[in-house]
Design an enzyme around this catalytic site. Sequence first.
Site, PDB file in Angstrom:
ATOM      1  N   ASP A  11       0.852  -1.204   0.000  1.00  0.00           N
ATOM      2  CA  ASP A  11       0.000   0.000   0.000  1.00  0.00           C
ATOM      3  C   ASP A  11       0.887   1.252   0.000  1.00  0.00           C
ATOM      4  O   ASP A  11       0.397   2.372  -0.159  1.00  0.00           O
ATOM      5  CB  ASP A  11      -0.988  -0.003   1.173  1.00  0.00           C
ATOM      6  CG  ASP A  11      -0.310  -0.033   2.533  1.00  0.00           C
ATOM      7  OD1 ASP A  11       0.936  -0.192   2.596  1.00  0.00           O
ATOM      8  OD2 ASP A  11      -1.021   0.107   3.546  1.00  0.00           O
ATOM      9  N   SER A  12       2.209   1.044   0.103  1.00  0.00           N
ATOM     10  CA  SER A  12       3.156   2.143  -0.074  1.00  0.00           C
ATOM     11  C   SER A  12       3.116   2.679  -1.501  1.00  0.00           C
ATOM     12  O   SER A  12       3.789   3.669  -1.806  1.00  0.00           O
ATOM     13  CB  SER A  12       4.573   1.690   0.286  1.00  0.00           C
ATOM     14  OG  SER A  12       4.934   0.554  -0.467  1.00  0.00           O
ATOM     15  N   ASP A  26      -0.990  -6.236  -0.586  1.00  0.00           N
ATOM     16  CA  ASP A  26      -1.193  -5.582   0.712  1.00  0.00           C
ATOM     17  C   ASP A  26      -2.663  -5.203   0.870  1.00  0.00           C
ATOM     18  O   ASP A  26      -3.256  -4.592  -0.031  1.00  0.00           O
ATOM     19  CB  ASP A  26      -0.352  -4.296   0.735  1.00  0.00           C
ATOM     20  CG  ASP A  26       0.342  -4.081   2.054  1.00  0.00           C
ATOM     21  OD1 ASP A  26       0.126  -4.874   2.993  1.00  0.00           O
ATOM     22  OD2 ASP A  26       1.127  -3.119   2.141  1.00  0.00           O
ATOM     23  N   LYS A  48      -1.171  -9.449   2.753  1.00  0.00           N
ATOM     24  CA  LYS A  48      -0.501  -8.998   3.977  1.00  0.00           C
ATOM     25  C   LYS A  48      -1.417  -8.023   4.691  1.00  0.00           C
ATOM     26  O   LYS A  48      -2.092  -7.210   4.047  1.00  0.00           O
ATOM     27  CB  LYS A  48       0.833  -8.322   3.649  1.00  0.00           C
ATOM     28  CG  LYS A  48       1.540  -7.765   4.892  1.00  0.00           C
ATOM     29  CD  LYS A  48       2.947  -7.283   4.595  1.00  0.00           C
ATOM     30  CE  LYS A  48       3.032  -5.906   4.002  1.00  0.00           C
ATOM     31  NZ  LYS A  48       2.408  -4.838   4.826  1.00  0.00           N
ATOM     32  N   GLU A  76      -1.708  -5.569   8.547  1.00  0.00           N
ATOM     33  CA  GLU A  76      -0.962  -5.007   9.682  1.00  0.00           C
ATOM     34  C   GLU A  76      -1.703  -5.279  10.993  1.00  0.00           C
ATOM     35  O   GLU A  76      -2.926  -5.179  11.042  1.00  0.00           O
ATOM     36  CB  GLU A  76      -0.792  -3.488   9.494  1.00  0.00           C
ATOM     37  CG  GLU A  76       0.019  -3.129   8.258  1.00  0.00           C
ATOM     38  CD  GLU A  76       0.213  -1.623   8.086  1.00  0.00           C
ATOM     39  OE1 GLU A  76      -0.202  -0.844   8.979  1.00  0.00           O
ATOM     40  OE2 GLU A  76       0.781  -1.225   7.045  1.00  0.00           O
ATOM     41  N   GLU A 126       8.749  -4.297  11.061  1.00  0.00           N
ATOM     42  CA  GLU A 126       9.176  -2.990  10.551  1.00  0.00           C
ATOM     43  C   GLU A 126       9.510  -2.058  11.722  1.00  0.00           C
ATOM     44  O   GLU A 126       8.745  -1.945  12.694  1.00  0.00           O
ATOM     45  CB  GLU A 126       8.049  -2.365   9.707  1.00  0.00           C
ATOM     46  CG  GLU A 126       8.417  -0.964   9.200  1.00  0.00           C
ATOM     47  CD  GLU A 126       7.497  -0.433   8.113  1.00  0.00           C
ATOM     48  OE1 GLU A 126       6.577  -1.156   7.681  1.00  0.00           O
ATOM     49  OE2 GLU A 126       7.722   0.721   7.694  1.00  0.00           O
TER      50      GLU A 126
HETATM   51  O1  KIV Z   1       3.605  -1.256   1.788  1.00  0.00           O
HETATM   52  C1  KIV Z   1       4.789  -1.557   1.970  1.00  0.00           C
HETATM   53  O2  KIV Z   1       5.682  -1.189   1.202  1.00  0.00           O
HETATM   54  C2  KIV Z   1       5.117  -2.381   3.125  1.00  0.00           C
HETATM   55  C3  KIV Z   1       6.554  -2.658   3.376  1.00  0.00           C
HETATM   56  C4  KIV Z   1       7.202  -1.467   3.962  1.00  0.00           C
HETATM   57  C5  KIV Z   1       6.750  -3.855   4.224  1.00  0.00           C
HETATM   58  O3  KIV Z   1       4.257  -2.768   3.840  1.00  0.00           O
END
Ligand code: KIV
Length: 274
Positions: A53-54, A92, A121, A123, A190
């Site tokens: 999600d980055s 994500d 993934k 959080e 992280e």
């Molecule tokens: O979204 C992302 O890039 C991440 C990484 C920093 C692990 O979750």
Amino acid sequence: MVEAVLTEKVTVPKLRARKRERGSEPIVMLTAYDTPGARICDAAGVDVILVGDSVANNVLGYTDTLQVDAATMAHHVAAVGRAAPRALVVGDMPWLSYHLSQQDTVRNAAALVRAGAEAVKLEGGRQRLAMIEALSGAEIPVMGHLGLTPQSVHVMGGYKVQAKEQAAAELLLADAKALAASGCFAIVLEGVPDVVAAQVTAAVDVPTIGIGAGPACDGQVLVFHDLLGLNEGKPPKFVRPYAQLSQVAAAAVRAWAADVRAGAFPSDAETYHA
Ligand code: KIV
């Protein structure tokens, strides 16, 4: 050391087994958000492509990851999936796509899977167990993410290293054990001190993948744009840029613009003739 066989497709069971204490090579995970990025990762032999999600910060110009939704993530997962990488593709789950109900969580994760993700993934620790159980019930593999969880930026009061105190480190350890017991096949750590990451890595039988978590993890993850020098400004301490591609790209565009202005582009060889 067990050498990775770089032609073999990386699957969840293969990834899950990769603990360094059992002789495995460290896992290499990198983000990618589009087809060319995924092809670059695959050509370099990356094990896991995280469609993070980055994408919000690195591609779409937002200042946090809270701005992307499940549809945006599915769009980018699909672009990565079209590269058909050897690497495992992890999608994500964005903020609020796994917080409302189990049904909503499974539906949002399914959209990522249908777009091309082989796992998702999310959080958070023990507060996510019900959602992880629902995803496992729907046969969707889950990667956990603990420590500095960017979707909690307002709760944390900024992007700060987590679990520096003993009590917080113990909570993080308990969260990691709970995630592993609930079926997560790997856990991202992280922004935590190296000793905490080492303790967690020793305590769980699934691989840990660190970012700003020191060298003891079972693998490392970085953001594509940080690694390649495509972002503006000073990178965080844990980033080692291996190239300065934004400078290389700007120089190429500058050279082309100069040729256009000088009448030197296009040449005869670059021109169609009747
Ligand atoms: O979204 C992302 O890039 C991440 C990484 C920093 C692990 O979750």
